[in-house]
Design an enzyme around this catalytic site. Structure first.
Site, mmCIF file in Angstrom:
data_model
loop_
_atom_site.group_PDB
_atom_site.id
_atom_site.type_symbol
_atom_site.label_atom_id
_atom_site.label_comp_id
_atom_site.label_asym_id
_atom_site.label_seq_id
_atom_site.Cartn_x
_atom_site.Cartn_y
_atom_site.Cartn_z
ATOM 1 N N ASP A 72 -16.738 -7.493 5.990
ATOM 2 C CA ASP A 72 -15.924 -9.117 5.618
ATOM 3 C C ASP A 72 -15.305 -9.468 6.768
ATOM 4 O O ASP A 72 -15.347 -8.989 7.916
ATOM 5 C CB ASP A 72 -15.002 -8.422 4.174
ATOM 6 C CG ASP A 72 -14.214 -7.357 4.635
ATOM 7 O OD1 ASP A 72 -14.101 -7.062 5.964
ATOM 8 O OD2 ASP A 72 -13.588 -6.895 3.729
ATOM 9 N N ASP A 141 -5.216 -2.385 -5.056
ATOM 10 C CA ASP A 141 -5.626 -2.473 -6.409
ATOM 11 C C ASP A 141 -7.225 -2.164 -6.704
ATOM 12 O O ASP A 141 -7.647 -2.451 -7.869
ATOM 13 C CB ASP A 141 -5.730 -4.127 -6.638
ATOM 14 C CG ASP A 141 -6.683 -4.691 -5.725
ATOM 15 O OD1 ASP A 141 -7.354 -4.375 -4.807
ATOM 16 O OD2 ASP A 141 -6.697 -6.264 -5.820
ATOM 17 N N HIS A 143 -9.908 -2.883 -4.518
ATOM 18 C CA HIS A 143 -11.132 -3.454 -4.289
ATOM 19 C C HIS A 143 -11.719 -2.888 -3.159
ATOM 20 O O HIS A 143 -11.353 -2.082 -2.248
ATOM 21 C CB HIS A 143 -10.493 -5.003 -4.087
ATOM 22 C CG HIS A 143 -9.640 -5.241 -2.821
ATOM 23 N ND1 HIS A 143 -8.560 -5.570 -2.761
ATOM 24 C CD2 HIS A 143 -9.908 -4.807 -1.625
ATOM 25 C CE1 HIS A 143 -8.124 -5.791 -1.583
ATOM 26 N NE2 HIS A 143 -9.010 -5.292 -0.780
ATOM 27 N N GLU A 148 -12.497 -8.492 -5.023
ATOM 28 C CA GLU A 148 -11.245 -8.275 -5.752
ATOM 29 C C GLU A 148 -11.542 -7.871 -7.210
ATOM 30 O O GLU A 148 -12.642 -7.979 -7.781
ATOM 31 C CB GLU A 148 -10.490 -9.684 -5.653
ATOM 32 C CG GLU A 148 -10.257 -10.210 -4.377
ATOM 33 C CD GLU A 148 -8.964 -9.670 -3.771
ATOM 34 O OE1 GLU A 148 -8.724 -8.294 -4.080
ATOM 35 O OE2 GLU A 148 -7.981 -10.022 -3.257
HETATM 36 C C1 GLP Z 1 -8.824 -5.394 3.150
HETATM 37 C C2 GLP Z 1 -10.154 -5.229 3.455
HETATM 38 C C3 GLP Z 1 -10.727 -3.944 2.893
HETATM 39 C C4 GLP Z 1 -9.875 -2.790 3.131
HETATM 40 C C5 GLP Z 1 -8.420 -3.341 2.578
HETATM 41 C C6 GLP Z 1 -7.589 -2.059 2.846
HETATM 42 O O1 GLP Z 1 -8.607 -5.999 1.876
HETATM 43 N N1 GLP Z 1 -10.856 -6.228 3.041
HETATM 44 O O2 GLP Z 1 -12.055 -3.981 3.285
HETATM 45 O O3 GLP Z 1 -10.097 -1.807 2.717
HETATM 46 O O4 GLP Z 1 -7.915 -4.356 3.245
HETATM 47 O O5 GLP Z 1 -6.849 -2.264 4.159
HETATM 48 P P1 GLP Z 1 -6.059 -1.244 4.984
HETATM 49 O O6 GLP Z 1 -6.883 -0.329 5.312
HETATM 50 O O7 GLP Z 1 -5.313 -1.758 6.061
HETATM 51 O O8 GLP Z 1 -5.124 -0.516 4.046
#
Ligand code: GLP
Length: 265
Positions: A72, A141, A143, A148
């Protein structure tokens, strides 16, 4: 689905890096075809990237025959912004290993036609023989990538509107100011990730415990897009003890026993 549980984030991250390298080597032993690897950003995969970089520098692995696609990217954030996923990937991984620049794919969040960019991304993925392994994280959440809650579980790469909750969580990277967090992102779809031969999802810390519990023990539902992993033939969640903290004791024991039995083989 498998759940691999390690006491600490560090142990789990190292396990994941070694697992990825073992899969790359297994493919290289069979064919000259490139290893197609899906990659993630966020704080979660950083230690796994550190270990992959360490292994590369120690001469234990090369990424020359690897093609990467990132999950992403934010919409409208300049590539050079320190919190763009382009910047992140170069800082933690690409600048330190030998993935050829032409093999790196990250969505362009500043493309003039965003949906066209997403469609072309899917075409580039389709032009490979498909992902060998997709490395991901999970949102609090549940995702997957930026899919989402209530995203279609058969979705493909597209523009997504971020939930307020996700923007609040990610505001820690933007001076704790939710207004600085982009409102939109481009993300591979749930089906894009599940099209991979293997999916490896990292989850660390107590903040991810609810997401792991819902994805592992809860129903298959668009409310928790990671739960779609339940329908994948080779999906693995790699959790530290804290992230495994909300699953039932018996679920915890079950996955520990399965891993022990497989290691005995
Ligand atoms: C964002 C990214 C996800 C990631 C999530 C968790 O939303 N798009 O791909 O898994 O954050 O992030 P973190 O690893 O910083 O907890």
């Amino acid at each position: 689905m498998k759940v691999i549980i390690r006491n600490t984030q560090h142990e789990a991250s190292v396990w994941a890096a070694h697992y990825i390298v073992s899969k790359m080597k297994a493919k290289a032993a069979e064919t000259d075809k490139p290893f197609v690897l899906g990659l993630a950003t966020g704080s979660t995969p950083v230690e796994t990237y550190n270990e992959l970089v360490r292994m590369y520098k120690a001469g234990e692995v090369s990424f020359k025959n690897v093609i990467t696609f990132n999950m992403d990217e934010y919409v409208g954030l300049p590539e050079s912004h320190p919190e763009s996923y382009h910047s992140f990937m170069h800082k933690y991984f690409f600048d330190h290993v030998d993935v050829p620049a032409g093999n790196i794919h990250i969505l362009n969040g500043n493309a003039p036609d965003l949906q066209k960019e997403c469609d072309e991304y899917e075409k580039k993925i389709a032009a490979t023989e498909g992902f060998d392994l997709f490395l991901g994280g999970v949102g609090e959440d549940g995702h997957l990538a930026f899919n989402e809650p209530f995203s279609s579980l058969v979705s493909r790469t597209r523009v997504m509107t971020l939930t307020y909750d996700t923007r609040v969580v990610n505001s820690r990277f933007f001076d704790n100011d939710v207004n600085k967090v982009p409102k939109q992102a481009m993300s591979v779809g749930v089906a894009t990730v599940l099209g991979s031969k293997e999916v490896l999802i990292l989850a660390f810390g107590g903040k991810k415990a609810r997401a792991v519990q819902m994805a592992v023990e809860g129903p298959y539902t668009h409310y928790v897009t990671l739960s779609a992993l339940q329908a994948h033939p080779a999906g693995t969640i790699v959790a530290d003890d804290l992230a495994a903290g909300e699953i039932k004791v018996n679920t915890y024991r079950y996955f520990k026993a399965i891993e022990a039995a497989e290691n005995e083989k």
